[in-house]
Write an enzyme that holds these catalytic residues in place. Structure first.
Site, mmCIF file in Angstrom:
data_model
loop_
_atom_site.group_PDB
_atom_site.id
_atom_site.type_symbol
_atom_site.label_atom_id
_atom_site.label_comp_id
_atom_site.label_asym_id
_atom_site.label_seq_id
_atom_site.Cartn_x
_atom_site.Cartn_y
_atom_site.Cartn_z
ATOM 1 N N GLU A 283 0.831 -1.217 0.000
ATOM 2 C CA GLU A 283 0.000 0.000 0.000
ATOM 3 C C GLU A 283 0.862 1.261 0.000
ATOM 4 O OE1 GLU A 283 -2.134 -0.384 3.670
ATOM 5 O OE2 GLU A 283 -3.242 -2.158 3.045
ATOM 6 N N TYR A 326 4.705 18.047 11.162
ATOM 7 C CA TYR A 326 5.652 16.948 11.394
ATOM 8 C C TYR A 326 7.100 17.423 11.408
ATOM 9 C CZ TYR A 326 1.708 14.310 9.384
ATOM 10 O OH TYR A 326 0.484 13.799 9.091
ATOM 11 N N CYS A 352 -2.360 33.434 10.292
ATOM 12 C CA CYS A 352 -2.142 34.056 11.591
ATOM 13 C C CYS A 352 -1.809 33.013 12.646
ATOM 14 C CB CYS A 352 -3.373 34.866 11.976
ATOM 15 S SG CYS A 352 -3.694 36.115 10.734
HETATM 16 N N1 LLP Z 1 -1.472 2.020 4.475
HETATM 17 C C1 LLP Z 1 -1.977 2.506 5.620
HETATM 18 C C2 LLP Z 1 -2.878 1.675 6.411
HETATM 19 C C3 LLP Z 1 -1.626 3.805 6.047
HETATM 20 O O1 LLP Z 1 -2.127 4.282 7.193
HETATM 21 C C4 LLP Z 1 -0.752 4.590 5.258
HETATM 22 C C5 LLP Z 1 -0.375 5.933 5.666
HETATM 23 C C6 LLP Z 1 -0.255 4.034 4.052
HETATM 24 C C7 LLP Z 1 -0.633 2.746 3.691
HETATM 25 C C8 LLP Z 1 0.645 4.786 3.137
HETATM 26 O O2 LLP Z 1 1.846 5.125 3.735
HETATM 27 P P1 LLP Z 1 3.050 5.715 2.851
HETATM 28 O O3 LLP Z 1 3.456 4.656 1.862
HETATM 29 O O4 LLP Z 1 2.567 6.935 2.163
HETATM 30 O O5 LLP Z 1 4.118 6.009 3.838
HETATM 31 N N2 LLP Z 1 0.799 12.671 6.610
HETATM 32 C C9 LLP Z 1 2.021 12.011 6.981
HETATM 33 C C10 LLP Z 1 2.018 10.549 6.614
HETATM 34 C C11 LLP Z 1 0.851 9.811 7.239
HETATM 35 C C12 LLP Z 1 0.731 8.401 6.764
HETATM 36 C C13 LLP Z 1 -0.587 7.839 7.168
HETATM 37 N N3 LLP Z 1 -0.797 6.500 6.734
HETATM 38 C C14 LLP Z 1 3.208 12.761 6.344
HETATM 39 O O6 LLP Z 1 2.988 13.754 5.652
HETATM 40 O O7 LLP Z 1 4.346 12.387 6.571
#
Ligand code: LLP
Length: 424
Positions: A283, A326, A352
């Protein structure tokens, strides 16, 4: 003419004659057509990353279920759908988008700790590949619902392997026991036995997701070992499985260092999965789209105070939340460098809030009002986490394929800001 070919960020965003481009299109041209702030995506960067991962996984039957939350723009989803991607969704809204973009339901997995009955019903009617169930309560609700709808829900249990994952921020670690995610390791086997007997459920797989922006292969291997052990035990108990889902989390390069290598990752994972004969689901979100995006913004003012120099831009934390939320680091590039003196600046937005910044204490050529800056590596969790805070219409989004640029989301207007409200 200077045209840097390596690494990917430079391929997607080369400098030609000093001027920053997205693929073959000068950034100023995009701004002249669609203004700022403006999200710009390189379609070929997305395609490249998908193919790299797809090739690496080719020895096993697999599904790359793109994590829609990273960037749900329909054009991004269509780009990936055309290459054979599925989707990892976490809401009814993401289901709607994924289906609209032409992602076949049999390539969709549904994750998330708080799925509502309405969302479960929509996904069940659509005929998705699997529900990644995160609690006993959800399992019961899903079984009851499926019975009422005269069907069985394909299910994987998302298990929490209790791994301490090295991610850059605590908010993006999901693999240790004390998070809300997944089913406690100690409870997983029992819950599988219960699920196997439920009338509205068909057990199909095991799912883990340990966190985001992971640059080492080790934690993925640890999670896989946990999943393999569980799969082995379930086999002994005659619970039939079809797939293993290792979640997302593959890290990318924000500061110019290496991203995780899909080939090295696969070398560690694929042979062990191949030995099980099961299908591998992954994913990824950030890995596929993160490096493909830039946010163009115009400098409004430059001012000094308190020993600092502030570069105030027309993009703020409502457009790009990662630096504030973050402590995310994003390169800030002048679209057209002028060779002026460098200095330390805070690049801040118009919101703001003291926490409204895009970069702090950054050493760069000090820009002048009116000039354009490009905030790099914002294809993932950029637009998708944007808001209208301070009543700011959200930016437009543009997709670039070679020399062709297409508006894929128009800039919001002030009328959009009030469109859903009712006058009393
Ligand atoms: N699968 C599940 C169940 C997830 O919760 C997430 C991300 C992914 C896949 C995908 O993860 P990736 O491959 O993109 O790392 N907003 C944060 C990242 C939050 C990720 C949430 N879940 C940021 O900007 O670093």
């Amino acid at each position: 003419m200077e045209n840097i070919a390596e690494p990917l960020a430079a391929e997607a965003f080369p400098r030609v004659g000093g001027v920053l481009h997205c693929e073959n299109v000068p950034m100023q041209e995009l701004v002249a057509r669609w203004g700022t702030p403006l999200y710009v995506y390189s379609q070929n960067a997305i395609r490249d990353r998908f193919r790299e991962l797809d090739d690496a996984l080719s020895p096993v039957p697999h599904l790359i279920a793109y994590s829609v939350k990273a960037n749900g723009n329909l054009a991004v989803l269509r780009t990936l759908a055309d290459l054979g991607a599925g989707a990892d969704i976490v809401s009814g809204g993401e289901l709607h988008r994924a289906l609209l973009a032409g992602i076949p339901p049999e390539r969709i997995v549904f994750s998330g700790v708080g799925k509502t009955v309405i969302e479960l019903a929509a996904a069940l009617s659509a005929g998705i590949y699997a529900f990644n169930v995160e609690s006993e309560g959800e399992l019961c609700a899903l079984s009851d619902l499926a019975c009422a709808m005269g069907t069985r829900a394909p299910v994987a249990l998302r298990v929490n392997p209790d791994i301490d994952t090295p991610t850059p921020h605590a908010y993006t670690r999901t693999g240790h026991a004390a998070t809300k995610f997944g089913i406690a390791a100690a409870r997983a086997r029992t819950l599988y036995s219960i699920a196997a007997k439920m009338p509205g459920v068909r057990v199909r797989g095991i799912d883990v997701h340990i966190g985001s922006q992971i640059l080492e292969v080790g934690p993925f291997r640890q999670a896989l070992d946990y999943v393999l052990d569980l799969a082995h035990e379930l086999k002994r108990e005659e619970v039939e499985l079809e797939f293993l889902d290792l979640g997302g989390g593959l890290g990318i390069s924000y500061e110019g260092g290496p991203r995780i290598s899909a080939a090295e990752w696969a070398d560690e994972i694929v042979p062990a999965v191949a030995a099980t004969g099961l299908k591998l689901v992954v994913e990824p979100g950030r890995f596929l789209v993160g490096e493909s995006g830039a946010l163009l913004t115009r400098v409004l003012y430059v001012k000094e105070g308190g020993g600092k120099r502030f570069v105030i831009t027309d993009a703020g934390m409502n457009d790009l939340l990662r630096p504030s939320h973050y402590s995310g680091w994003h390169a800030v590039e002048p679209v057209e460098p002028h060779g002026r003196a460098r200095g330390h600046v805070d690049v801040v937005g118009p919101i703001c809030e003291t926490g409204d910044f895009l970069a702090l204490d950054r050493e760069m050529e000090v820009p002048k009002p009116g000039e354009l800056l490009s905030i790099m590596t914002v294809g993932a969790y950029g637009f998708s986490m944007s808001s209208q805070y301070n009543q700011r219409p959200r930016p437009a989004e543009v997709m670039v394929d070679g020399a062709e640029a297409t508006l894929v989301r128009r800039r919001e207007t002030v009328d959009d800001l009030v469109a859903a409200e009712m006058d009393l």
